[in-house]
Design a protein around this motif. Sequence first.
Motif, PDB file in Angstrom:
ATOM      1  N   THR A 139       0.825  -1.207   0.000  1.00 36.13           N
ATOM      2  CA  THR A 139       0.000   0.000   0.000  1.00 36.13           C
ATOM      3  C   THR A 139       0.860   1.257   0.000  1.00 36.13           C
ATOM      4  OG1 THR A 139      -1.704  -1.183   1.254  1.00 36.13           O
ATOM      5  CG2 THR A 139      -1.854   1.206   1.221  1.00 36.13           C
ATOM      6  N   TRP A 140       0.343   2.273  -0.690  1.00 35.21           N
ATOM      7  CA  TRP A 140       0.957   3.598  -0.712  1.00 35.21           C
ATOM      8  C   TRP A 140      -0.121   4.631  -0.389  1.00 35.21           C
ATOM      9  CZ3 TRP A 140       1.336  -0.228  -4.236  1.00 35.21           C
ATOM     10  CH2 TRP A 140       2.602  -0.732  -4.561  1.00 35.21           C
ATOM     11  N   PHE A 192       5.410   5.176   1.397  1.00 38.46           N
ATOM     12  CA  PHE A 192       5.376   3.720   1.379  1.00 38.46           C
ATOM     13  C   PHE A 192       4.926   3.213   2.752  1.00 38.46           C
ATOM     14  CE2 PHE A 192       8.233   5.198  -1.776  1.00 38.46           C
ATOM     15  CZ  PHE A 192       8.322   4.250  -2.776  1.00 38.46           C
ATOM     16  N   LEU A 193       3.980   2.278   2.761  1.00 33.96           N
ATOM     17  CA  LEU A 193       3.489   1.698   4.006  1.00 33.96           C
ATOM     18  C   LEU A 193       3.987   0.265   4.154  1.00 33.96           C
ATOM     19  CD1 LEU A 193      -0.226   2.912   4.016  1.00 33.96           C
ATOM     20  CD2 LEU A 193       1.843   4.140   4.719  1.00 33.96           C
ATOM     21  N   ASP A 194       4.109  -0.188   5.408  1.00 34.51           N
ATOM     22  CA  ASP A 194       4.522  -1.568   5.647  1.00 34.51           C
ATOM     23  C   ASP A 194       3.303  -2.492   5.620  1.00 34.51           C
ATOM     24  OD1 ASP A 194       3.200  -1.295   8.088  1.00 34.51           O
ATOM     25  OD2 ASP A 194       5.050  -0.983   9.243  1.00 34.51           O
ATOM     26  N   ASP A 195       3.514  -3.769   5.943  1.00 33.54           N
ATOM     27  CA  ASP A 195       2.432  -4.754   5.873  1.00 33.54           C
ATOM     28  C   ASP A 195       1.299  -4.461   6.842  1.00 33.54           C
ATOM     29  OD1 ASP A 195       3.882  -6.050   3.965  1.00 33.54           O
ATOM     30  OD2 ASP A 195       4.765  -7.518   5.335  1.00 33.54           O
ATOM     31  N   GLN A 196       1.588  -3.698   7.914  1.00 29.06           N
ATOM     32  CA  GLN A 196       0.550  -3.337   8.887  1.00 29.06           C
ATOM     33  C   GLN A 196      -0.108  -2.000   8.561  1.00 29.06           C
ATOM     34  OE1 GLN A 196       3.670  -4.695  10.050  1.00 29.06           O
ATOM     35  NE2 GLN A 196       2.509  -6.612   9.979  1.00 29.06           N
ATOM     36  N   GLY A 197       0.299  -1.403   7.417  1.00 30.94           N
ATOM     37  CA  GLY A 197      -0.296  -0.136   7.020  1.00 30.94           C
ATOM     38  C   GLY A 197       0.318   1.076   7.671  1.00 30.94           C
ATOM     39  N   HIS A 198       1.511   0.921   8.259  1.00 27.97           N
ATOM     40  CA  HIS A 198       2.196   2.046   8.901  1.00 27.97           C
ATOM     41  C   HIS A 198       3.278   2.612   7.973  1.00 27.97           C
ATOM     42  CE1 HIS A 198       1.013  -0.463  12.598  1.00 27.97           C
ATOM     43  NE2 HIS A 198       0.158   0.550  12.514  1.00 27.97           N
ATOM     44  N   PRO A 199       3.501   3.921   8.008  1.00 26.60           N
ATOM     45  CA  PRO A 199       4.546   4.513   7.170  1.00 26.60           C
ATOM     46  C   PRO A 199       5.916   3.904   7.480  1.00 26.60           C
ATOM     47  CG  PRO A 199       3.119   6.215   8.075  1.00 26.60           C
ATOM     48  CD  PRO A 199       2.750   4.936   8.778  1.00 26.60           C
ATOM     49  N   THR A 200       6.667   3.604   6.430  1.00 24.86           N
ATOM     50  CA  THR A 200       8.009   3.031   6.605  1.00 24.86           C
ATOM     51  C   THR A 200       9.080   4.115   6.725  1.00 24.86           C
ATOM     52  OG1 THR A 200       8.406   2.950   4.211  1.00 24.86           O
ATOM     53  CG2 THR A 200       7.335   1.026   5.228  1.00 24.86           C
ATOM     54  N   GLY A 201       8.721   5.342   6.408  1.00 23.32           N
ATOM     55  CA  GLY A 201       9.705   6.422   6.368  1.00 23.32           C
ATOM     56  C   GLY A 201      10.233   6.658   4.968  1.00 23.32           C
TER      57      GLY A 201
END
Length: 226
Positions: free
Chosen positions: A90-91, A196-205
């Motif tokens: 997800t983005w 860019f979001l991680d698998d949990q939908g949190h921003p990766t930075g």
Amino acid sequence: MRISASPLSFEEPEPSSPGDWLLTPILAFLAVPIRIWLVVCAAVLCVLGLLGWELSRSNSDLAGLARPNFSDFTFSDNYKRLTRLSDGKTWTLSYEPRSITTFVGTVRHVEHWHDAGLPFMTHDVLVTTRDYADSRLVTTNVFDHHFSWWADETPTGTINLLHIAPLNEAIYDELLLLKNWQTVRLTGPEILRIDFLDDQGHPTGAYWQDAGCNSILITGVEITSP
């Protein structure tokens, strides 16, 4: 007079073994001077490099090989969240304050590009007006998502490099028709930043943000001159 001859031999020659068939091309390969192979390899690499360069700067998706799988992507209702269904990647997209921007001008560069991190971004298009659209007055170049220009005098007009995400496959197909020196009208909301979001939908930075260009979600393409 007495004439003698050697007796005829009716013995069949020994059949060649599979090893002979394998050994023959190897021996032929080794018989060619190494300098010839170096020249051939250099020529092949040069041709492949030139072909890759041209393809990377052309508006081609290699007969569909580089075409995004649009059925694998889905937007949220407000177009601020994009998800790839096959893996859940997800983005999030944030936009400039103005809702819609229209770029009208002459195309001086168009290329199809693919980035594994941004698989929904497909094109770079350099749209110019007035002096910037005249190759006699201004020289332009695009490389690695950045543009540059040279002129003897300060040009008038505008120059904008658009980093494009097409809204859907129909828009993508229209973008593939763009060519240098066409007059076009490209419309859509400008993208301020893509996170860019991680698998949990949190921003990766990690994020995408242009530097002096115009990232845009294209919702309309019009070619006003061939």
